[in-house]
Each structure stands twice: as C-alpha cells, then as structure tokens.
Write a protein that holds these residues in place. Structure first.
Motif, PDB file in Angstrom:
ATOM      1  N   HIS A  29      11.118   1.626   6.513  1.00  0.00           N
ATOM      2  CA  HIS A  29       9.970   1.356   7.618  1.00  0.00           C
ATOM      3  C   HIS A  29      10.478   0.147   8.088  1.00  0.00           C
ATOM      4  O   HIS A  29      10.903  -1.095   7.542  1.00  0.00           O
ATOM      5  N   TYR A  45      -4.201   0.758   5.807  1.00  0.00           N
ATOM      6  CA  TYR A  45      -4.159  -0.339   5.309  1.00  0.00           C
ATOM      7  C   TYR A  45      -3.426  -1.275   6.284  1.00  0.00           C
ATOM      8  O   TYR A  45      -2.916  -0.979   7.094  1.00  0.00           O
ATOM      9  N   GLN A  71       8.581   6.328  10.629  1.00  0.00           N
ATOM     10  CA  GLN A  71       7.248   5.664  11.134  1.00  0.00           C
ATOM     11  C   GLN A  71       6.236   5.625  10.180  1.00  0.00           C
ATOM     12  O   GLN A  71       6.045   6.769   9.411  1.00  0.00           O
ATOM     13  N   ALA A  72       5.705   4.493   9.839  1.00  0.00           N
ATOM     14  CA  ALA A  72       4.813   4.192   8.754  1.00  0.00           C
ATOM     15  C   ALA A  72       3.358   4.721   9.344  1.00  0.00           C
ATOM     16  O   ALA A  72       3.285   4.242  10.430  1.00  0.00           O
ATOM     17  N   CYS A  74       0.755   2.980   9.097  1.00  0.00           N
ATOM     18  CA  CYS A  74      -0.152   1.856   9.621  1.00  0.00           C
ATOM     19  C   CYS A  74       0.139   1.542  11.144  1.00  0.00           C
ATOM     20  O   CYS A  74      -0.569   0.896  11.636  1.00  0.00           O
ATOM     21  N   ARG A 126      -5.059   9.366   1.044  1.00  0.00           N
ATOM     22  CA  ARG A 126      -5.301   7.933   1.060  1.00  0.00           C
ATOM     23  C   ARG A 126      -4.707   7.078   2.388  1.00  0.00           C
ATOM     24  O   ARG A 126      -4.942   5.946   2.476  1.00  0.00           O
ATOM     25  N   TYR A 153       4.985  14.612   3.647  1.00  0.00           N
ATOM     26  CA  TYR A 153       4.591  13.920   2.706  1.00  0.00           C
ATOM     27  C   TYR A 153       3.371  14.244   1.916  1.00  0.00           C
ATOM     28  O   TYR A 153       2.265  14.423   2.779  1.00  0.00           O
ATOM     29  N   ARG A 180       6.489  13.979  -4.876  1.00  0.00           N
ATOM     30  CA  ARG A 180       5.595  13.087  -5.605  1.00  0.00           C
ATOM     31  C   ARG A 180       5.208  13.798  -7.050  1.00  0.00           C
ATOM     32  O   ARG A 180       4.168  14.000  -7.349  1.00  0.00           O
ATOM     33  N   ARG A 214       7.628   4.247  -7.615  1.00  0.00           N
ATOM     34  CA  ARG A 214       6.194   4.912  -7.310  1.00  0.00           C
ATOM     35  C   ARG A 214       5.772   5.871  -8.336  1.00  0.00           C
ATOM     36  O   ARG A 214       4.686   5.945  -8.725  1.00  0.00           O
ATOM     37  N   ASP A 246      12.951   3.093   0.766  1.00  0.00           N
ATOM     38  CA  ASP A 246      11.519   2.847   1.009  1.00  0.00           C
ATOM     39  C   ASP A 246      11.086   1.492   1.085  1.00  0.00           C
ATOM     40  O   ASP A 246       9.859   1.278   1.341  1.00  0.00           O
ATOM     41  N   PRO A 250       5.432   0.234   1.195  1.00  0.00           N
ATOM     42  CA  PRO A 250       3.978  -0.056   1.246  1.00  0.00           C
ATOM     43  C   PRO A 250       3.160   0.599   0.059  1.00  0.00           C
ATOM     44  O   PRO A 250       3.501   1.519  -0.535  1.00  0.00           O
ATOM     45  N   ASN A 251       2.109  -0.423  -0.102  1.00  0.00           N
ATOM     46  CA  ASN A 251       1.219   0.063  -1.056  1.00  0.00           C
ATOM     47  C   ASN A 251       1.532   0.064  -2.667  1.00  0.00           C
ATOM     48  O   ASN A 251       0.725   0.985  -3.283  1.00  0.00           O
TER      49      ASN A 251
HETATM   50  O1  LIG Z   1       3.177   6.041  -0.704  1.00  0.00           O
HETATM   51  C1  LIG Z   1       2.740   5.290   0.203  1.00  0.00           C
HETATM   52  O2  LIG Z   1       1.834   4.461   0.083  1.00  0.00           O
HETATM   53  C2  LIG Z   1       3.770   5.204   1.355  1.00  0.00           C
HETATM   54  C3  LIG Z   1       2.997   5.068   2.637  1.00  0.00           C
HETATM   55  C4  LIG Z   1       3.830   5.397   3.613  1.00  0.00           C
HETATM   56  C5  LIG Z   1       3.360   4.878   5.079  1.00  0.00           C
HETATM   57  O3  LIG Z   1       2.129   4.390   5.165  1.00  0.00           O
HETATM   58  O4  LIG Z   1       3.986   5.664   6.124  1.00  0.00           O
HETATM   59  O5  LIG Z   1       5.052   5.673   3.685  1.00  0.00           O
HETATM   60  C6  LIG Z   1       5.653   6.032   2.579  1.00  0.00           C
HETATM   61  O6  LIG Z   1       6.811   6.476   2.439  1.00  0.00           O
HETATM   62  C7  LIG Z   1       5.016   5.924   1.263  1.00  0.00           C
END
Ligand SMILES: O=C(O)c1cc(C(=O)O)oc(=O)c1
Length: 291
Positions: A29, A45, A71-72, A74, A126, A153, A180, A214, A246, A250-251
């Motif tokens: 990201h 976040y 794309q994240a 946030c 979340r 995801y 996951r 994770r 990754d 994040p987080n």
């Molecule tokens: O597990 C997460 O917190 C997470 C978050 C994001 C995102 O905020 O896009 O992307 C990821 O690949 C993993």
C-alpha cells in the motif's frame, strides 16, 4: 496518526532468500502523505504516512522489481495517492482501486490508463462499513469489460455466509491473505477445507499467500504455524497464487514485522525454484502485466 499506530520497520534485515529476476511484491500500500492526499473522512484508522518513495526503496532493498499497490481503506474510494504512485513508477507498479457504484466510465478508463487492473471489495468489519451486495454486483459488471479482476478481503469465519456471493462474481477473483484462516485450527479442518474447496471448484479464484505476521499466533520471527497453510495453497494451486509484503502493515498491534524476514518466509512456503518463479514472477505478470 492513531496513538497506538505501529510505524513500518525503519531498517529491515537483508533477506537471505534472493527473489528471482523480475519478482513482484503483489500486495502493498501507499498512505498519503496526508497533507497531499488526505485520508478519507469515513476511514476507520489514521496511519503514519507511507509514501511511494519509501515503497520503491524497500522494493529495491528486498530484491524485487515491481509492485502491485492495493488501495488501502484509509483512503476510501479516493484513489489519488494510488494513481500518483502508479504514474511515478515508470511502469513498475500496477494497482487495485476502490470505486463506488457511481464511478463514471471516463474515471474507470483513466484508472485503467494509470495501471489499475482490479477493484477491491472489503468485508472486514473493523475496516469498512458494509456495502450492499447489489452495489458490489453492479461494480463487478462495470469493471468486467475492462478485463479487471476483483480482490476480496474477508475473515475465514465469514466465508460460509459469503461463499455463494463470491462464486457468483463474473471475473477472476483474488483472495487477500489466504482468507485469514485461524491457524490454531487443523490444516484439514472444516474451516480451511472450505477455503481449499473455493479454489478447487472455482478455477477463476486465486489466493495471496501473504501476511504470516497477521495470522501467526506465535509472534515475531516465528511464523512457523502459518507455513503448512500457505504451503498447502502454493503446492495445490501453483498457478493461482501471489505473494506480497503488505508493507506498511496497517493495523499491526502485536509487533511490526521485519520485511527482510517476511521475504525469508517465501522458500518455506514455495520450496522449489519453479514454485518460487510462478509465485513471484509468472503469476503476477500474467494477472497485472499482460498489457
Ligand atoms: O488487516 C488489515 O488491517 C488490513 C487493512 C488494509 C486496508 O486498510 O486496506 O489492508 C490490508 O491488506 C490489511
């Protein structure tokens, strides 16, 4: 940034494993910088800035040649930081965007021209508010003619509920972070078997075998409990797996991974040169650089 935010590793170790020529980090990201590309008001976040220049530095240091930037959440559906990075990459990055159902054809064409090849649907509660399935379906139908794919995801316990929706999607579908799994459950238990079935019965499904940091319950530098899960996916579906750092993670709350150690995880889950080449070069090139 959030008070409990963990910043990416300042000086990762040099990995002992050397990725093959042309290797792609297929899940990472960029965040901000927030004063240029503000974070989305609806975000869950607020991260540290993680700009493109830092990502290129890490790519070179770890021995990779290309990135797929996802794309994240946030940044919501504001893809400006992503597009900026793609345009600055000299063709060495492709992207996965987030779009809303009212995205115009012109906006989709501009994203495509910048190097976007997919959209992300996020089901992790979340991270995002729920988007109705009819809306996701309409986005899927809009992006299908471009030859894009969908990245999903979700958490393993949600898969039974989401299974039929996922398998009804009309494009290639890439699952983030192996869906996951709870790695304290048996490798051949019902939860992971459902995920394996998803890939076995649906040849349009791919998986990222990323994020041992994770998924592991053992903590830093000892992600051994994740190895059998990732290795099973790589060995069973060698032509439909991707790997990514990754970065900037994040987080993460338990610890911040050393990116060099993450690269050293690769030969444990893809033990032969051929599997490594498929995972790091052939598969991501086919999905992201076919044009
Ligand atoms: O597990 C997460 O917190 C997470 C978050 C994001 C995102 O905020 O896009 O992307 C990821 O690949 C993993």
């Amino acid at each position: 940034m959030d008070r409990d935010w963990l910043v990416f590793h300042p000086s990762p170790s040099k990995p002992a494993f050397r990725p093959p020529p042309g290797a792609v980090d297929a899940h990472c990201h960029v965040f901000g910088p927030g004063d240029v590309f503000p974070y989305a008001p609806e975000r869950k976040y607020t991260p540290c800035d993680a700009p493109k220049e830092k990502l290129w530095e890490l790519r070179d240091y770890l021995g990779f040649e290309r990135n797929v930037i996802v794309q994240a959440t946030c940044h919501g559906a504001d893809n400006r930081a992503l597009v900026d990075a793609l345009k600055a990459s000299n063709g060495r990055a492709r992207g996965v965007a987030t779009v809303k159902h009212d995205v115009t054809d012109e906006e989709l064409r501009a994203l495509d021209a910048a190097g976007v090849r997919g959209v992300r649907f996020n089901f992790v509660k979340r991270l995002v508010d729920t988007t109705p399935r009819e809306v996701l379906r309409s986005i899927a139908e809009r992006i299908q003619p471009l030859g894009w794919h969908i990245v999903i995801y979700f958490e393993a316990q949600e898969l039974p509920e989401l299974y039929d929706f996922f398998t009804s999607l009309p494009t290639t579908v890439v699952v983030d972070h192996m869906g996951r799994p709870d790695v304290t459950q048996p490798l051949d238990g019902p939860e992971f078997e459902l995920f394996i079935r998803l890939l076995r019965e649906n040849p349009n499904f791919w998986s990222k075998v990323s994020c041992p940091e994770r998924l592991s319950k053992r903590g830093p530098d000892a992600y051994e409990d994740v190895v059998p899960f990732a290795r099973r996916v790589v060995e069973t579906f060698p032509d439909r797996v991707l790997w990514g750092t990754d970065w900037p993670h994040p987080n993460m709350k338990s610890h911040m991974p050393d990116d060099g150690k993450l690269v050293d995880f690769i030969p444990k889950i893809a033990p032969t040169v051929e599997l490594q080449r498929k995972l790091l070069v052939d598969n991501p090139m086919a999905l992201y650089w076919s044009r």
